[in-house]
Every structure is written in C-alpha cells, then in structure tokens.
Motif scaffolding. Sequence first.
Motif, PDB file in Angstrom:
ATOM      1  N   LEU A   8       0.834  -1.212   0.000  1.00 29.68           N
ATOM      2  CA  LEU A   8       0.000   0.000   0.000  1.00 29.68           C
ATOM      3  C   LEU A   8       0.866   1.258   0.000  1.00 29.68           C
ATOM      4  CD1 LEU A   8      -2.791  -1.017   2.548  1.00 29.68           C
ATOM      5  CD2 LEU A   8      -3.023  -0.781   0.067  1.00 29.68           C
ATOM      6  N   CYS A   9       1.957   1.220   0.772  1.00 26.20           N
ATOM      7  CA  CYS A   9       2.850   2.380   0.810  1.00 26.20           C
ATOM      8  C   CYS A   9       3.531   2.600  -0.535  1.00 26.20           C
ATOM      9  CB  CYS A   9       3.902   2.193   1.902  1.00 26.20           C
ATOM     10  SG  CYS A   9       3.251   2.265   3.591  1.00 26.20           S
ATOM     11  N   GLY A  10       3.749   1.500  -1.260  1.00 26.25           N
ATOM     12  CA  GLY A  10       4.346   1.635  -2.578  1.00 26.25           C
ATOM     13  C   GLY A  10       3.375   2.197  -3.598  1.00 26.25           C
ATOM     14  N   ARG A  11       2.126   1.809  -3.484  1.00 23.80           N
ATOM     15  CA  ARG A  11       1.107   2.286  -4.430  1.00 23.80           C
ATOM     16  C   ARG A  11       0.656   3.701  -4.102  1.00 23.80           C
ATOM     17  NH1 ARG A  11      -1.696  -1.331  -7.641  1.00 23.80           N
ATOM     18  NH2 ARG A  11      -3.618  -0.119  -7.394  1.00 23.80           N
ATOM     19  N   PHE A  12       0.568   4.008  -2.812  1.00 24.70           N
ATOM     20  CA  PHE A  12       0.139   5.341  -2.379  1.00 24.70           C
ATOM     21  C   PHE A  12       1.279   5.950  -1.567  1.00 24.70           C
ATOM     22  CE2 PHE A  12      -3.532   2.435  -2.428  1.00 24.70           C
ATOM     23  CZ  PHE A  12      -4.281   3.021  -3.442  1.00 24.70           C
ATOM     24  N   ARG A  13       2.135   6.682  -2.246  1.00 24.61           N
ATOM     25  CA  ARG A  13       3.350   7.187  -1.603  1.00 24.61           C
ATOM     26  C   ARG A  13       3.061   8.123  -0.432  1.00 24.61           C
ATOM     27  NH1 ARG A  13       8.249   6.526  -4.377  1.00 24.61           N
ATOM     28  NH2 ARG A  13       8.024   5.289  -6.297  1.00 24.61           N
TER      29      ARG A  13
END
Length: 235
Positions: free
Chosen positions: A43-48
């Motif tokens: 999720l952190c990778g998709r939503f920086r």
Amino acid sequence: MSGLFDIPSDLQHSWAGLIGLHLREALIPVAAGLLLALPIAQLCGRFRWLYPPVLGLTTVLYAIPSLAFFVVLIDYTGQTELTVMIPLALYSLVVLIPAIVDGVRSVPDETLAAATAMGFGPVRRYTQVQLPIAAPAIIAGLRVATASSISLVSVGALIGNQGALGNLLAAAQKYDRPELAVNAVLTMAVLAILCDVLLVLLRVLLTPWMPRGTQSGTRSTVGPGRFEEAEVEAL
C-alpha cells in the motif's frame, strides 16, 4: 562449569527447553511482523503519501517501552507468551516496512514494464517480480528484526517467567549464581548469530541470479538491453 547448565527447577524448563521457548517467542513475532508488513508495504508503494504516516506510527510504537506494552496487554492476554510476542511483532514493523518499501522501490521501472508486457497484474507483479528482486533488502531487515527480537524476549522475565533464557538473568540474582547470567548472555548471542547465518543462506537461495560476493552485480552479468527480461525470466 557444571553449574552453568544446572537450571533451577522453578523455571520448569531444561536448558534445551529454554532455548526452544526463546526461539518460539522471538521468531513467531518476526514472522507475524513480516506477514503484516508485506501488504502494508504494498500500500505504501502504491500510495506514496501513506508511507510517511505509517513510518511515523511504527516509530512511535517502537519508542514505547516493552514494559509499558506488557502493562496494557496483561489485562487482556494475562501472563502468557502472547503478552511478550505482540509487542515484539509490532517492534519488527519499524525495520521490516522500510526494508520492503525501499527494496520494492529499487526495482527498475523497465523491469516492471517488462513484467506488465508479459501480462503480470499488480498482485502477481508484486509477489513474483518486485519481492524476489527486493529479497536482499528484505532479508537485511529480517536480520535486524530477528537479532532485536532474540534480545528483547528476555524482558518477558518481568511478567511471570515469560522471558525464556531471560529468566536465567532473574534467577542469577535470586540465587546469587552469576554463571546463570553468563549462560543466558552467551546462549542468546549464539542464537542470534546462528539465525543471522541462516538468513544469509536464505538470501543466497532466494537470489540465485546474483553473484555470491556482491549485492549489486546483476547488471554486470547481463548484457545491455537484456537486464529487465533476464530478471523477470529468472523468476
């Protein structure tokens, strides 16, 4: 020397039993932390924008003393192994989430484009391309989290002899037997070293395409223009 392994009967475990208990209380939280960190890191990778608050939250959790965690949890989980393992799992997130995010972000855009062109969806691309390529960074995080967890288990001695080998530290003071403290410290150090060696071997097995003596030699072993395809095909 014989007194080094003469474990007081009130600990209800032999030396080997304490080692098994210590490994269980240390490694299960790291495994649980990894299972929790993987989707959070995705999720952190998709939503920086999500990464900074997540990293801040894990840092705050890590800053909470383990004894304070025990006090909060003991009303719900009692004086059990679970009371020790829950904080350790949360502590591991402060290392594992950044390791996974940084490892996944290090995957070249060309590699992701090649995987997409081969028909990989987001989940398959994450699990079969990004995570394997990020394996060295993830294993590095696991090495730190595992060593920390093996050390912190001993704090469980403060809540009803749930510290495994850490119980020997309390027993050393209680019975005025410093050799028990020596036993605990040396055994925990050896366990940490052995687990670290096993994780290094795991990294080698998971990254057969990488030269054994370096972490960044992949490009030098694949000709220009074939790096991205070779990484995907190697998976």
